[in-house]
Design an enzyme around this catalytic site. Sequence first.
Site, PDB file in Angstrom:
ATOM      1  N   GLY A  43       0.779  -1.233   0.000  1.00 43.15           N
ATOM      2  CA  GLY A  43       0.000   0.000   0.000  1.00 43.15           C
ATOM      3  C   GLY A  43       0.811   1.283   0.000  1.00 43.15           C
ATOM      4  O   GLY A  43       0.362   2.304  -0.515  1.00 43.15           O
ATOM      5  N   ASP A 102      -5.698   2.653  10.231  1.00 37.35           N
ATOM      6  CA  ASP A 102      -7.120   2.344  10.381  1.00 37.35           C
ATOM      7  C   ASP A 102      -7.352   1.765  11.770  1.00 37.35           C
ATOM      8  O   ASP A 102      -7.478   2.519  12.742  1.00 37.35           O
ATOM      9  CB  ASP A 102      -7.537   1.397   9.242  1.00 37.35           C
ATOM     10  CG  ASP A 102      -9.005   1.039   9.273  1.00 37.35           C
ATOM     11  OD1 ASP A 102      -9.787   1.792   9.869  1.00 37.35           O
ATOM     12  OD2 ASP A 102      -9.380  -0.004   8.699  1.00 37.35           O
ATOM     13  N   LYS A 130      -7.528   7.479   9.664  1.00 37.09           N
ATOM     14  CA  LYS A 130      -8.985   7.536   9.827  1.00 37.09           C
ATOM     15  C   LYS A 130      -9.336   8.064  11.208  1.00 37.09           C
ATOM     16  O   LYS A 130      -8.725   7.677  12.207  1.00 37.09           O
ATOM     17  CB  LYS A 130      -9.597   6.143   9.637  1.00 37.09           C
ATOM     18  CG  LYS A 130      -9.608   5.718   8.188  1.00 37.09           C
ATOM     19  CD  LYS A 130     -10.415   4.456   7.972  1.00 37.09           C
ATOM     20  CE  LYS A 130     -10.247   3.980   6.541  1.00 37.09           C
ATOM     21  NZ  LYS A 130     -10.837   2.650   6.308  1.00 37.09           N
ATOM     22  N   PHE A 151     -14.103   3.539   3.314  1.00 33.01           N
ATOM     23  CA  PHE A 151     -13.128   2.746   2.576  1.00 33.01           C
ATOM     24  C   PHE A 151     -12.660   3.512   1.341  1.00 33.01           C
ATOM     25  O   PHE A 151     -13.452   3.851   0.478  1.00 33.01           O
ATOM     26  CB  PHE A 151     -13.717   1.391   2.173  1.00 33.01           C
ATOM     27  CG  PHE A 151     -12.658   0.455   1.666  1.00 33.01           C
ATOM     28  CD1 PHE A 151     -11.804  -0.188   2.555  1.00 33.01           C
ATOM     29  CD2 PHE A 151     -12.493   0.240   0.306  1.00 33.01           C
ATOM     30  CE1 PHE A 151     -10.796  -1.036   2.089  1.00 33.01           C
ATOM     31  CE2 PHE A 151     -11.492  -0.612  -0.162  1.00 33.01           C
ATOM     32  CZ  PHE A 151     -10.652  -1.246   0.741  1.00 33.01           C
ATOM     33  N   ASP A 158      -5.612  -0.306  -2.355  1.00 34.50           N
ATOM     34  CA  ASP A 158      -6.335  -1.211  -3.252  1.00 34.50           C
ATOM     35  C   ASP A 158      -7.676  -1.637  -2.694  1.00 34.50           C
ATOM     36  O   ASP A 158      -7.951  -1.514  -1.493  1.00 34.50           O
ATOM     37  CB  ASP A 158      -5.510  -2.486  -3.461  1.00 34.50           C
ATOM     38  CG  ASP A 158      -5.513  -3.379  -2.215  1.00 34.50           C
ATOM     39  OD1 ASP A 158      -5.175  -2.868  -1.129  1.00 34.50           O
ATOM     40  OD2 ASP A 158      -5.889  -4.558  -2.322  1.00 34.50           O
TER      41      ASP A 158
HETATM   42  P1  5GP Z   1      -5.047  -1.420  10.157  1.00 31.12           P
HETATM   43  O1  5GP Z   1      -4.166  -2.567  10.531  1.00 31.12           O
HETATM   44  O2  5GP Z   1      -4.647  -0.091  10.749  1.00 31.12           O
HETATM   45  O3  5GP Z   1      -6.509  -1.732  10.370  1.00 31.12           O
HETATM   46  O4  5GP Z   1      -5.015  -1.272   8.610  1.00 31.12           O
HETATM   47  C1  5GP Z   1      -3.888  -1.068   7.915  1.00 31.12           C
HETATM   48  C2  5GP Z   1      -3.980  -1.631   6.518  1.00 31.12           C
HETATM   49  O5  5GP Z   1      -5.323  -1.937   6.111  1.00 31.12           O
HETATM   50  C3  5GP Z   1      -3.517  -0.564   5.597  1.00 31.12           C
HETATM   51  O6  5GP Z   1      -2.120  -0.616   5.439  1.00 31.12           O
HETATM   52  C4  5GP Z   1      -4.293  -0.845   4.347  1.00 31.12           C
HETATM   53  O7  5GP Z   1      -3.600  -1.771   3.541  1.00 31.12           O
HETATM   54  C5  5GP Z   1      -5.584  -1.458   4.824  1.00 31.12           C
HETATM   55  N1  5GP Z   1      -6.676  -0.448   4.898  1.00 31.12           N
HETATM   56  C6  5GP Z   1      -7.228   0.113   5.990  1.00 31.12           C
HETATM   57  N2  5GP Z   1      -8.193   0.993   5.659  1.00 31.12           N
HETATM   58  C7  5GP Z   1      -8.240   0.990   4.310  1.00 31.12           C
HETATM   59  C8  5GP Z   1      -9.041   1.710   3.354  1.00 31.12           C
HETATM   60  O8  5GP Z   1      -9.890   2.556   3.640  1.00 31.12           O
HETATM   61  N3  5GP Z   1      -8.800   1.423   2.049  1.00 31.12           N
HETATM   62  C9  5GP Z   1      -7.863   0.508   1.645  1.00 31.12           C
HETATM   63  N4  5GP Z   1      -7.724   0.315   0.348  1.00 31.12           N
HETATM   64  N5  5GP Z   1      -7.094  -0.177   2.508  1.00 31.12           N
HETATM   65  C10 5GP Z   1      -7.288   0.074   3.831  1.00 31.12           C
HETATM   66 MG    MG Z   2      -4.290  -3.326   1.482  1.00 31.54          MG
END
Ligand code: 5GP
Ligand code: MG
Length: 181
Positions: A43, A102, A130, A151, A158
């Site tokens: 990402g 996130d 977020k 999202f 992606d």
């Molecule tokens: P976390 O572990 O903080 O929940 O999420 C981190 C990973 O989840 C990010 O590096 C990303 O790859 C994916 N992610 C979280 N939110 C989004 C979003 O709104 N859109 C996309 N495409 N990926 C997300």
């Molecule tokens: Mg991802």
Amino acid sequence: MQDDLARVLFDEATILRRLDQIAAEISRDYRERELTVIAILNGSLIFMADLLRRIPLPLKLDCLSVASYHGGVETTGELIFRQVALPDIAGRHILILDDILDSGITLSAVRQKLETAGPASIRVCVLLQKKKLRRRTVDADYVGFEIEDEFVVGYGLDYAERYRNLPCIGVLRKELITGSS
Ligand code: 5GP
Ligand code: MG
């Protein structure tokens, strides 16, 4: 591809203008310390390429490949490290780069794992953060943009491996997300 977006949040020019500012901040903060960037794949690829070219300091770059999503839009809460060996970061000043903060699961797990390797310092830089209550407490030291809990795709982010090459960041139309009505 852009037709699949309900809304564009940040166009390319807006993103790059913000990167100029963050890069200037990072360059100031690391003027006297040798920086080692650890980018979280996939990402942060596009973000990393544009950000690092705006930092005129000697730096080292390593990448970490992790996964938690498995094609959906919600985290599974479990992080898989695809590498067998971690980069050698003992005594180094680490800046972790990720696309989005996130739930915090990814960054807190990565941070914890890197801490066991004895770095001199660790900071975190994310393109997007977020606004929400996180499942893990992680603070990002550098944040590109704060967004609502929606999202988003594009500029490296992606949905099922698509949309990473969109030059802007936008909210994906709900009907394109499998399982939503
Ligand atoms: P976390 O572990 O903080 O929940 O999420 C981190 C990973 O989840 C990010 O590096 C990303 O790859 C994916 N992610 C979280 N939110 C989004 C979003 O709104 N859109 C996309 N495409 N990926 C997300
Ligand atoms: Mg991802």
